[in-house]
Design an enzyme around this catalytic site. Structure first.
Site, PDB file in Angstrom:
ATOM      1  N   TRP A   1      13.621 -34.634  43.627  1.00 35.58           N
ATOM      2  CA  TRP A   1      15.284 -34.094  43.907  1.00 35.58           C
ATOM      3  C   TRP A   1      15.721 -33.631  42.842  1.00 35.58           C
ATOM      4  CZ3 TRP A   1      15.073 -33.274  48.874  1.00 35.58           C
ATOM      5  CH2 TRP A   1      14.404 -34.199  49.831  1.00 35.58           C
TER       6      TRP A   1
ATOM      7  N   ASP B   1      23.360 -37.870  41.784  1.00 37.79           N
ATOM      8  CA  ASP B   1      22.997 -37.954  42.983  1.00 37.79           C
ATOM      9  C   ASP B   1      22.351 -39.603  43.393  1.00 37.79           C
ATOM     10  OD1 ASP B   1      21.677 -37.905  45.400  1.00 37.79           O
ATOM     11  OD2 ASP B   1      20.310 -36.480  44.630  1.00 37.79           O
TER      12      ASP B   1
ATOM     13  N   LYS C   1      20.633 -43.228  54.232  1.00 33.83           N
ATOM     14  CA  LYS C   1      19.993 -44.410  53.435  1.00 33.83           C
ATOM     15  C   LYS C   1      20.691 -45.596  53.240  1.00 33.83           C
ATOM     16  CE  LYS C   1      17.290 -40.745  50.990  1.00 33.83           C
ATOM     17  NZ  LYS C   1      16.234 -40.870  51.689  1.00 33.83           N
TER      18      LYS C   1
END
Length: 365
Positions: free
Chosen positions: A106, A176, A200
């Site tokens: 990511w 992030d 999540k």
């Protein structure tokens, strides 16, 4: 082994497990929300009823995460992937550089998107060892006069997590936190911006939380499309266009559930307990199981491991599936197994996996 109350042992990496109590409440309110004669999914986002839901969710997040008053809280769409673009579009000019710390897939994607707007520079990377660890402070080299430093706090694919965050001085730090937001206490004031997909730890997919410091916001490029300006969403309390109303409602209910559990401190202790159950099964197996991440970088959220024998690994995953465990297959770039033990995954689910691992080893040595 049976699945209690027909609920799977859900270790999906995302979308992931939600608290059963929240799902049951949503079920009860689905058709008639607060005697409106409508589902929350049918309410106008301009209605007083929905605005109360929206504002309560913001207020709960502020309280639970100790977000200072000089930060804005936004509920956006497009996931963290859109933030990979919005951040450099707003804060990285063509003649500027930004420092990106590479710890997995990511962060690589965020780095790639930044190239469209300015010059991203690797401040550190652990790619050479397949992202088994988080860089040390000494390894991080922040570009002089960088527009910002960007990192990914937890790496779902590789199972690594920052234990302490780097100090970047006058250079704004952006994180992030999609896969570990609200899983432990964080000093928000160390960051210029935090962003996270909700799917999540915060709720269902479709909502992206952005926490952004007001003075950093003032540096944003004003000459970009309206929908991609953070200012647009701040000025309209994230209601400039139709938001993901059901997702925000669910996010608010998950935050209420966190409050009822005792807040982030309780959640953090529980997450440590859950992860320890599974890591102990790995560490005490005498090599039958082995982890991908180095011990000092292990994630509490995503526990990545292998079975030493490849044929037994396939058997392990097949038998685990039969026993009611869902989502244990590792990502293709790492292989093996991955147990994602996010906030809403019960201790009992992690205990069940640890017990299964011990028994599987006993039966197959």
């Amino acid at each position: 082994m049976t699945v209690t109350s027909n609920r799977a042992y859900n270790f999906n990496a995302g979308p992931s497990a939600l608290p059963l109590e929240v799902l049951q409440k949503a079920q009860a309110e689905l058709v008639d929300f607060k005697e409106t004669g409508m589902s929350v999914m049918e309410l106008s986002h301009r209605s007083a009823t929905f605005e109360a839901v929206h504002n309560e969710a913001i207020a709960r997040l502020r309280k639970l995460y100790d977000i200072p008053e000089n930060y804005e809280v936004l509920f956006l769409q497009g996931g963290a992937s859109l933030q990979f673009t919005m951040i450099p579009m707003n804060f990285l000019a063509q003649d500027q550089k930004a420092s990106y710390i590479q710890t997995g897939a990511w962060s690589e994607k965020a780095f790639k998107e930044a190239k469209f707007f300015g010059t991203p520079v690797e401040a550190a990377s652990t790619k050479a060892n397949n992202y088994k660890n988080i860089p040390t402070v000494e390894e991080i080299q922040v570009e002089q006069n960088a527009a910002y430093v960007h990192l990914t706090s937890n790496n779902t694919i590789f199972g690594t997590q920052w234990k302490t965050f780097p100090t970047t001085g006058d250079v704004p730090l952006i994180a992030d936190m999609s896969s570990d937001i609200l899983s432990k206490k964080v000093d928000i004031s160390n960051f210029a911006m935090i962003y996270a997909g909700a799917q999540k730890n915060l709720g269902p997919s479709g909502v992206t939380v952005v926490i952004i410091r007001k003075d950093f916001l003032e540096k944003a490029n004003p000459n970009i499309p309206t929908m991609l300006k953070y200012d647009t969403h701040v000025a309209n309390n994230s209601l400039y266009n139709t938001p993901p109303t059901f997702g925000i409602y669910m996010l608010g209910e998950v935050l209420k559930w966190v409050e009822e559990q005792g807040g982030v401190d309780t959640i953090e202790k529980r997450n440590e307990e859950k992860a320890k159950l599974i890591y102990d099964a790995i560490d005490q197996s005498n090599g039958f199981y082995y982890g991908h991440a180095t011990e000092d970088s292990r994630s509490l959220m995503n526990i990545t491991f292998r079975v030493a024998d490849e044929a037994l690994e396939k058997k392990f995953l097949a038998e685990a599936k039969e026993a009611g465990f869902v989502g244990l297959n590792g990502h293709r770039s790492v292989g093996g197994c991955r147990a994602s033990a996010y906030n809403s995954v019960p201790v009992e689910t992690c205990q069940a996996l640890a017990d299964f691992m011990v028994k599987f080893q006993q039966d197959n040595q």
